[in-house]
Design an enzyme around this catalytic site. Sequence first.
Site, PDB file in Angstrom:
ATOM      1  N   GLU A 177       5.553   8.634  -1.525  1.00  0.00           N
ATOM      2  CA  GLU A 177       6.790   8.736  -0.750  1.00  0.00           C
ATOM      3  C   GLU A 177       7.972   9.048  -1.637  1.00  0.00           C
ATOM      4  O   GLU A 177       8.878   9.810  -1.254  1.00  0.00           O
ATOM      5  CB  GLU A 177       7.030   7.425   0.007  1.00  0.00           C
ATOM      6  CG  GLU A 177       8.171   7.474   1.028  1.00  0.00           C
ATOM      7  CD  GLU A 177       9.533   7.074   0.467  1.00  0.00           C
ATOM      8  OE1 GLU A 177      10.527   7.157   1.202  1.00  0.00           O
ATOM      9  OE2 GLU A 177       9.608   6.680  -0.727  1.00  0.00           O
ATOM     10  N   GLU A 178       7.984   8.457  -2.834  1.00  0.00           N
ATOM     11  CA  GLU A 178       9.145   8.586  -3.714  1.00  0.00           C
ATOM     12  C   GLU A 178       9.318   9.993  -4.279  1.00  0.00           C
ATOM     13  O   GLU A 178      10.343  10.291  -4.890  1.00  0.00           O
ATOM     14  CB  GLU A 178       9.052   7.578  -4.861  1.00  0.00           C
ATOM     15  CG  GLU A 178       9.128   6.122  -4.433  1.00  0.00           C
ATOM     16  CD  GLU A 178      10.507   5.707  -3.929  1.00  0.00           C
ATOM     17  OE1 GLU A 178      11.426   6.560  -3.906  1.00  0.00           O
ATOM     18  OE2 GLU A 178      10.664   4.537  -3.547  1.00  0.00           O
ATOM     19  N   HIS A 214      16.548   0.846  -6.068  1.00  0.00           N
ATOM     20  CA  HIS A 214      16.120   1.652  -7.218  1.00  0.00           C
ATOM     21  C   HIS A 214      16.600   1.048  -8.536  1.00  0.00           C
ATOM     22  O   HIS A 214      17.055   1.746  -9.433  1.00  0.00           O
ATOM     23  CB  HIS A 214      16.580   3.104  -7.077  1.00  0.00           C
ATOM     24  CG  HIS A 214      15.829   3.856  -6.018  1.00  0.00           C
ATOM     25  ND1 HIS A 214      15.789   5.219  -5.958  1.00  0.00           N
ATOM     26  CD2 HIS A 214      15.062   3.425  -4.983  1.00  0.00           C
ATOM     27  CE1 HIS A 214      15.047   5.602  -4.926  1.00  0.00           C
ATOM     28  NE2 HIS A 214      14.606   4.518  -4.325  1.00  0.00           N
ATOM     29  N   HIS A 220       5.141   2.751   2.300  1.00  0.00           N
ATOM     30  CA  HIS A 220       4.562   3.405   1.125  1.00  0.00           C
ATOM     31  C   HIS A 220       4.241   2.434  -0.001  1.00  0.00           C
ATOM     32  O   HIS A 220       4.953   1.458  -0.245  1.00  0.00           O
ATOM     33  CB  HIS A 220       5.462   4.551   0.636  1.00  0.00           C
ATOM     34  CG  HIS A 220       6.791   4.163   0.082  1.00  0.00           C
ATOM     35  ND1 HIS A 220       6.989   3.888  -1.254  1.00  0.00           N
ATOM     36  CD2 HIS A 220       8.010   4.030   0.663  1.00  0.00           C
ATOM     37  CE1 HIS A 220       8.273   3.620  -1.472  1.00  0.00           C
ATOM     38  NE2 HIS A 220       8.913   3.687  -0.320  1.00  0.00           N
ATOM     39  N   ASP A 234      11.294  -1.825  -2.864  1.00  0.00           N
ATOM     40  CA  ASP A 234      11.144  -0.497  -2.273  1.00  0.00           C
ATOM     41  C   ASP A 234       9.790   0.049  -2.736  1.00  0.00           C
ATOM     42  O   ASP A 234       9.681   0.536  -3.846  1.00  0.00           O
ATOM     43  CB  ASP A 234      12.285   0.405  -2.730  1.00  0.00           C
ATOM     44  CG  ASP A 234      12.195   1.820  -2.197  1.00  0.00           C
ATOM     45  OD1 ASP A 234      11.356   2.083  -1.317  1.00  0.00           O
ATOM     46  OD2 ASP A 234      12.946   2.669  -2.705  1.00  0.00           O
ATOM     47  N   ASP A 285      10.646   0.462   5.807  1.00  0.00           N
ATOM     48  CA  ASP A 285      11.161   0.693   4.454  1.00  0.00           C
ATOM     49  C   ASP A 285      12.460  -0.084   4.284  1.00  0.00           C
ATOM     50  O   ASP A 285      13.008  -0.629   5.248  1.00  0.00           O
ATOM     51  CB  ASP A 285      11.399   2.195   4.236  1.00  0.00           C
ATOM     52  CG  ASP A 285      11.201   2.632   2.787  1.00  0.00           C
ATOM     53  OD1 ASP A 285      11.436   1.810   1.882  1.00  0.00           O
ATOM     54  OD2 ASP A 285      10.825   3.790   2.560  1.00  0.00           O
TER      55      ASP A 285
END
Length: 344
Positions: free
Chosen positions: A203-204, A314, A64, A173, A226
């Site tokens: 995607e998130e 994150h 992504h 990410d 990922d």
Amino acid sequence: MSFELLRTLCGIPAPPGREDAFRTFLVEHLSPYADDVTTDAMGNVFFRRNGTGPNPRTIMLAAHMDEISFLVRHITKEGFLYVQPLGGFDPRVLDAQRVWIHGRERILGAFGTKPTHFTTPEERTKAVPLEDMFIDTGRSPEEVNALVRIGDPVTLERELVELGAFYTGKTLDDRVGVYVMAEAFKRYASSQDTIVAVATVQEEVGVRGAKVAAFGLEPDIGIALDITIAADIPGVEERNWCVRLGQGVAIKIMDSYSISDPRLVEFFRLLAEENSICYQMEILPRGGTDAGGMQLARSGIPVCTISIPCRYAHSVVESVHREDVERSIELVRCFCEHSHRFTV
């Protein structure tokens, strides 16, 4: 591998639903290696290399483009900004971070909170919730209102750097997944199956792009690329590490979005052992990847996720090991070249 390319990928802003700049760069970079390039209405971009076999199947690789970010939801009369998250930020890592506000002009800001001198003892023991954080731009209310509107996206400001054997920064990410996908797509010699590398959107916020992409493409097999959580740090018991940094590419068994097809898991394990690629097995108790969206497309397909171990996910110091990145590329390359050996 190319650190400069990975750093460039990490530096292009791509909030969910606003992946245009990243897609434009990727199309320019990867199109020379593809037989065909298309984009769907949602913004997913498809790079196709046709298979050489008599009855080529369609294999979808997915990584992504989007990053966890924010939208401006309120501007105070003093010119401070409050934001709505796009994706799962941990508020503990946001205080005092610099951000970019992508308004009529791109301007710099910083997350602020009430000074510690004015907090109660109870407040000092708790993380400040995101709804209580604000962004200070250092500009007058008139300037802010001229440059920023409700709904403008906000991304974190941090450059990818080398830290010993690690690469560390924001948006690994899933820019490192896109990087692995692109490098494997460029490197594999040929495949009897048609390989379609798909850079997905949103995607998130619920693997939305992968669902749409897989529905339209109708692949026979889906492979997501990922990060996964490497919790091999102080304060976490070894049984909860998930995977370890520097110990190889991770072959996912399951996460909370998908259960990898056991036959694909074993095939990836076999390829890794045949090609002396260091690997580890992964069970992720929380979180998911585009595999969850691909798995449910139409009547369903076998899927698996190939994961790059990552510490501090994150956050603005997401960290991967350079050797794990290279091993991930090699395993995906081997899969593309030997996919015909996998039968459902």
